[in-house]
Scaffold this active site. Structure first.
Site, PDB file in Angstrom:
ATOM      1  N   HIS A  61     -17.236  32.627 -43.742  1.00 55.46           N
ATOM      2  CA  HIS A  61     -15.796  32.895 -43.602  1.00 55.46           C
ATOM      3  C   HIS A  61     -15.446  33.737 -42.394  1.00 55.46           C
ATOM      4  O   HIS A  61     -14.284  34.123 -42.243  1.00 55.46           O
ATOM      5  CB  HIS A  61     -15.247  33.613 -44.831  1.00 55.46           C
ATOM      6  CG  HIS A  61     -15.237  32.800 -46.074  1.00 55.46           C
ATOM      7  ND1 HIS A  61     -14.182  31.990 -46.414  1.00 55.46           N
ATOM      8  CD2 HIS A  61     -16.147  32.666 -47.055  1.00 55.46           C
ATOM      9  CE1 HIS A  61     -14.441  31.401 -47.582  1.00 55.46           C
ATOM     10  NE2 HIS A  61     -15.636  31.795 -47.980  1.00 55.46           N
TER      11      HIS A  61
ATOM     12  N   THR B 186      -4.968  31.270 -44.486  1.00 54.95           N
ATOM     13  CA  THR B 186      -4.425  30.436 -45.559  1.00 54.95           C
ATOM     14  C   THR B 186      -2.939  30.755 -45.750  1.00 54.95           C
ATOM     15  O   THR B 186      -2.176  29.890 -46.172  1.00 54.95           O
ATOM     16  CB  THR B 186      -5.180  30.672 -46.885  1.00 54.95           C
ATOM     17  OG1 THR B 186      -5.374  32.092 -47.040  1.00 54.95           O
ATOM     18  CG2 THR B 186      -6.523  29.973 -46.880  1.00 54.95           C
TER      19      THR B 186
ATOM     20  N   LYS C 275       0.647  28.373 -46.380  1.00 53.26           N
ATOM     21  CA  LYS C 275       1.697  28.628 -47.382  1.00 53.26           C
ATOM     22  C   LYS C 275       3.068  28.629 -46.716  1.00 53.26           C
ATOM     23  O   LYS C 275       4.051  28.086 -47.250  1.00 53.26           O
ATOM     24  CB  LYS C 275       1.446  29.969 -48.080  1.00 53.26           C
ATOM     25  CG  LYS C 275       0.156  29.984 -48.885  1.00 53.26           C
ATOM     26  CD  LYS C 275      -0.274  31.395 -49.311  1.00 53.26           C
ATOM     27  CE  LYS C 275      -1.725  31.359 -49.785  1.00 53.26           C
ATOM     28  NZ  LYS C 275      -2.323  32.707 -49.944  1.00 53.26           N
TER      29      LYS C 275
ATOM     30  N   LYS D  48      -5.896  40.490 -35.802  1.00 57.65           N
ATOM     31  CA  LYS D  48      -4.703  39.784 -36.267  1.00 57.65           C
ATOM     32  C   LYS D  48      -3.462  40.163 -35.433  1.00 57.65           C
ATOM     33  O   LYS D  48      -2.425  39.537 -35.520  1.00 57.65           O
ATOM     34  CB  LYS D  48      -4.467  40.062 -37.746  1.00 57.65           C
ATOM     35  CG  LYS D  48      -5.598  39.516 -38.633  1.00 57.65           C
ATOM     36  CD  LYS D  48      -5.362  39.838 -40.098  1.00 57.65           C
ATOM     37  CE  LYS D  48      -6.530  39.495 -40.993  1.00 57.65           C
ATOM     38  NZ  LYS D  48      -6.581  38.071 -41.383  1.00 57.65           N
TER      39      LYS D  48
ATOM     40  N   LYS E  77      -0.413  40.048 -43.896  1.00 54.91           N
ATOM     41  CA  LYS E  77      -1.857  39.849 -43.937  1.00 54.91           C
ATOM     42  C   LYS E  77      -2.502  41.222 -43.820  1.00 54.91           C
ATOM     43  O   LYS E  77      -1.803  42.206 -43.561  1.00 54.91           O
ATOM     44  CB  LYS E  77      -2.326  38.942 -42.799  1.00 54.91           C
ATOM     45  CG  LYS E  77      -1.755  39.326 -41.418  1.00 54.91           C
ATOM     46  CD  LYS E  77      -2.132  38.319 -40.346  1.00 54.91           C
ATOM     47  CE  LYS E  77      -1.281  37.084 -40.311  1.00 54.91           C
ATOM     48  NZ  LYS E  77      -1.978  35.842 -40.627  1.00 54.91           N
TER      49      LYS E  77
HETATM   50  C1  GL7 Z   1     -11.708  35.271 -44.228  1.00 60.61           C
HETATM   51  C2  GL7 Z   1     -11.083  34.884 -42.909  1.00 60.61           C
HETATM   52  O1  GL7 Z   1     -10.851  36.017 -42.146  1.00 60.61           O
HETATM   53  C3  GL7 Z   1      -9.823  34.031 -43.049  1.00 60.61           C
HETATM   54  O2  GL7 Z   1      -9.455  33.529 -41.795  1.00 60.61           O
HETATM   55  C4  GL7 Z   1     -10.060  32.870 -44.008  1.00 60.61           C
HETATM   56  O3  GL7 Z   1      -8.874  32.138 -44.219  1.00 60.61           O
HETATM   57  C5  GL7 Z   1     -10.569  33.406 -45.329  1.00 60.61           C
HETATM   58  C6  GL7 Z   1     -10.881  32.301 -46.325  1.00 60.61           C
HETATM   59  O4  GL7 Z   1     -11.774  31.385 -45.771  1.00 60.61           O
HETATM   60  O5  GL7 Z   1     -11.781  34.137 -45.123  1.00 60.61           O
HETATM   61  N1  GL7 Z   1     -13.028  35.794 -43.979  1.00 60.61           N
HETATM   62  C7  GL7 Z   1     -13.183  37.025 -44.474  1.00 60.61           C
HETATM   63  O6  GL7 Z   1     -14.211  37.694 -44.442  1.00 60.61           O
HETATM   64  N2  GL7 Z   1     -12.029  37.407 -45.040  1.00 60.61           N
HETATM   65  C8  GL7 Z   1     -11.099  36.427 -44.932  1.00 60.61           C
HETATM   66  O7  GL7 Z   1      -9.988  36.463 -45.369  1.00 60.61           O
HETATM   67  C9  GL7 Z   1     -11.836  38.682 -45.706  1.00 60.61           C
END
Ligand code: GL7
Length: 798
Positions: A356, A644, A648, A542, A536
């Protein structure tokens, strides 16, 4: 669409059941009941309707000998359950009527539920959407996580600065869960490993009990529910009785205190690595309990361990549960007597890993010393896996799990996984080309893409009733279970009366939000202004800083020329910073200071307002997204794995201003480049720019607007200048996330947004096309992809 409930209860039935639970479960007469009592009575009534499908689903999976999916995640960011359950069971009209008959305010009851905030951000919320889609698709699955007593901290602002307070959702009864005291497993830590008759025997020095707490997750249509099984830590012995009898009460309670710290708090870090011993223990606690439970269920149905990969698919949500590789091998070798090679092959055919993030600071590593102390047997097995992989592949010497006295959890997860996936097309390419480039060369078929998605039930049907009504009236309600049906709106985008209705639906949401912002924050948000939303976690990549600097520059321009025909704008921020992340906290402080100055400026107040409601969470997102016109997705290209929230917003008819990062790329391709406000460097350009010495200073010197904005901060126009010294210094001299380099392009694109918004007919047409083309971003599509490409499982049909 799935058939509706065969015996949908009437309002009358529901009313009686609510009164029954109020009296018999809650122990209150209606005349004494509080909102809390009523909420529990309603929740038990709704829960009763989930239990039949739930038990039925578990039975059907067993009877079909179905392959099960197990989703292991340290985070499930669920939010509230009641409203979502009502939607999925299709109870809205009947519940609304029952509550009216009882003289109750439905919104007040829904709002009484605390958010289950067992996650930080996107990764945890994705897990929650996946659970819902797995049930909606009748895929037999379990989510495994930790039952944290304290979820993500509560945020408030004092003098504009973030203050954290503990969250305590479990301080009150949680009506959705069922405790399973019969499903308890012993989890060991520390101790020694000895060899007895050629077999390793681990004697843990400490142990705790993991106890299962199950929550049913009901799918769309209400005929299938899977379990979210969260583990709570309990002591192996409740009380040290000899010490208690000797009068040492505090010491006597030690075993309990020790155990409970394990499931006490969620780590509040998001894409940063904490490297704490307790965190490693939590990860192992979850993983070991889950694997013991998986093997118990498997062995209850099959007696041949070689069937494991045919009957079990395990998904590791990031590297947090990556100890699953060594743990599964340990259980198969040490408990079941399999040789290493057999255990390795079975584990690899069963486990899969989702990456992720590419941020180096978020890639988990543990010192071999700590790993060896906490999990001595696992450290041995990790070394075996690493040696074995080196021997099998002849890989280059710098590649591997253990080097520089550290265990690299990404490499461990990769090497032990049948499939590795990224979460958007761009991210998956970067996973192949960067973090796992060497391993990818050795295993070119292992990495696949599964672009993230979100559950349309929660993120559209539940949170945006005014748009839902319009969609149902225009194309029927089949979109709820088949989001591609939104394509049916394409033609209506040309139709002026449809556009008027869409505009009215958005406006109703904006009016509602505007009232809330006024009463809660005292911010005057004109519903006819652009609602420009960035929500976020607070993180440098970001770039909330870019957004607030743009606000300052715009304010300055309006101030200079108040009659310049400005498009009114309300900027809305929401998000928490990790408690130790002081740069992110300094941006929070700056936003609040800037808001205080700008909001009270009589010359500009009509054109620019800034709102930052504290304690952003899932429930707040449900209020903000439907009211947004503009979605801010402005991360430095190459840094946001997917996002994500961006999906939305698109589904709810907000237009995006964004970079070519994560899933923005796919959103733009699908909605059409003419319906998306693109700006900024590409991932490749950003990497090159970052390598250019002095890039920050050069970019600032080239931008008058940015210079002014930075200068105003340095002059102390927003709070105390010295609060922002480090932030300014970093922007001038380092700027690792290229705020300065992208500033002018962003500012210019925002002015294009202003002009576009000033033409309502065309704006609404673009919004309609964004909705119509957002079907791809349903998590149902994502889960179908995992089922097909990774898990090889099929839905259970009745
Ligand atoms: C994350 C990514 O930063 C985010 O872009 C992604 O949408 C999400 C779900 O795949 O995973 N990776 C991560 O370590 N976090 C996220 O939200 C905390």
């Amino acid at each position: 669409m799935r058939p509706t409930l065969t015996q949908a209860p009437s309002a009358q039935d529901l009313r009686e059941k609510i009164l029954f639970h109020l009296t018999h479960t809650q122990g209150r007469g209606p005349e004494f009941a509080t909102v809390f009592d009523w909420r529990l009575a309603v929740s038990y009534t709704v829960r009763d309707l989930m239990v039949g499908p739930w038990v039925g689903a578990i039975r059907a999976a067993r009877d079909h000998g179905a392959k099960r999916v197990y989703y292991l995640s340290m985070e499930f960011l669920i939010g509230r359950i009641l409203g979502d359950a009502i939607i999925n069971l299709q109870l809205e009209p009947a519940i609304a009527e029952a509550l009216t008959q009882l003289g109750l305010d439905e919104q007040e009851i829904l709002d009484n539920e605390p958010d289950a905030a067992l996650g930080n951000g996107g990764l945890g919320r994705l897990a929650a959407c996946f659970m819902e889609s797995l049930s909606s698709l009748r895929c037999p699955a379990y989510g495994y996580g930790i039952r944290y007593e304290h979820g993500l901290f509560r945020q408030s602002f004092e003098n504009g600065q973030q203050v954290e307070r503990p969250e305590d959702w479990l301080n009150q009864p949680h009506p959705w869960e069922f405790v399973r005291i019969d499903y308890s497993y012993r989890i060991g830590f520390k101790g020694q490993v000895e060899t007895v008759d050629g077999r390793a025997v681990w004697h843990p020095g400490e142990s705790v009990i993991a106890r299962a707490y199950d929550t049913p997750v009901i799918g769309w249509g209400g005929d299938w529910a899977n379990s979210l099984r969260l583990w709570g830590a309990h002591p192996t012995t409740l009380l040290d009785l000899p010490r208690f009898n000797a009068g040492d009460y505090a010491a006597a309670a030690e075993p309990e205190a020790l155990a409970r710290t394990l499931s006490r708090v969620l780590y509040p870090d998001d894409t940063t690595e904490s490297g704490k011993e307790l965190r490693l223990k939590q990860e192992y606690f979850l993983t070991s309990a889950a694997l013991q439970d998986i093997l118990r269920r498997f062995l209850a149905e099959h007696d041949d361990l070689s069937l494991l990969p045919q009957k079990v698919a395990i998904q590791l949500n990031d590297t947090h549960p990556a100890i699953a590789g060594p743990e599964l091998i340990r259980l198969l070798m040490d408990d079941h007597g399999l040789p290493f090679e057999r255990a390795r092959d079975l584990a690899r055919a069963t486990l899969n890993y989702t990456n992720h993030t590419l941020l180096p600071e978020a890639l988990e590593r543990w010192s071999t010393w700590l790993m060896g102390r906490i999990l001595p047997r696992h450290m041995q097995i990790i070394q075996m896996i690493d040696d074995d992989h080196r021997d099998a592949t002849g890989r280059p010497s710098h590649v591997g799990i253990v080097h520089n006295d550290q265990v690299h959890m990404g490499e461990l997860a990769f090497i032990m996984a049948g499939r590795v996936n990224g979460v958007s097309a761009l991210h998956t390419d970067l996973v192949r080309d960067t973090v796992f480039a060497d391993l990818h060369k050795l295993h070119p078929d292992r990495i696949v893409n599964q672009t993230n998605g979100v559950a349309p039930r929660r993120w559209l049907r539940m949170s945006n009733p005014s748009l839902t009504r319009l969609l149902d009236d225009t194309i029927g309600n089949g979109w709820t279970g088949d989001l591609d049906q939104l394509q049916g709106l394409e033609d209506h985008a040309q139709d002026a009366s449809f556009r008027d209705s869409l505009r009215a639906a958005k406006r109703a949401n904006k009016v509602w939000l505007s009232n809330g912002l006024l009463t809660k924050l005292g911010v005057k948000a004109d519903p006819d202004a652009i609602f420009d939303v960035q929500i976020k976690r607070m993180h440098e990549y970001k770039r909330q800083l870019l957004n607030i600097l743009e606000a300052i520059a715009l304010w300055h321009r309006i101030h200079d020329d108040p009659n310049g025909g400005w498009t009114p704008r309300v900027k809305i921020f929401g998000g928490k910073a990790a408690p130790g992340y002081w740069l992110a906290k300094s941006v929070i402080h700056l936003i609040n200071d800037v808001a205080a100055t700008i909001n009270s400026d009589p010359i500009t107040s009509e054109y620019l307002q800034i709102a930052y409601p504290p304690n952003y969470n899932v429930s707040m997102a449900e209020d903000l997204i439907p009211a947004a016109d503009l979605s801010e997705q402005i991360s430095t290209a190459g840094k946001e794995a997917s996002g994500t929230g961006n999906m939305k917003f698109t589904m709810n008819g907000a237009l995006t201003i964004g970079t070519l990062d994560g899933a923005n790329v796919e959103i733009r391709e699908l909605v059409g480049s003419e319906n998306f406000f693109l700006f900024g460097l590409t991932a490749e350009e950003a990497a090159a720019e970052k390598a250019r010495p002095g890039h920050a200073r050069a970019a600032i010197e080239a931008s008058e607007d940015l210079q002014v904005a930075l200068q105003l901060i340095a002059e102390g126009r927003f709070g105390q200048a010295d609060s922002y010294y480090s932030l300014l210094d970093r922007t001038w001299n380092d700027d690792p996330f290229l705020v300065a380099s992208d500033f002018d392009a962003y500012f210019a694109m925002q002015r294009q947004v202003d002009r576009a918004f000033a033409d309502p007919a065309s704006w609404v047409r673009m919004a309609a096309l964004n909705i119509a083309r957002s079907g791809f971003f349903s998590s149902d599509r994502t889960i179908r992809g995992y089922m097909r490409d990774i898990w090889d499982v099929r839905p259970v049909t009745a």
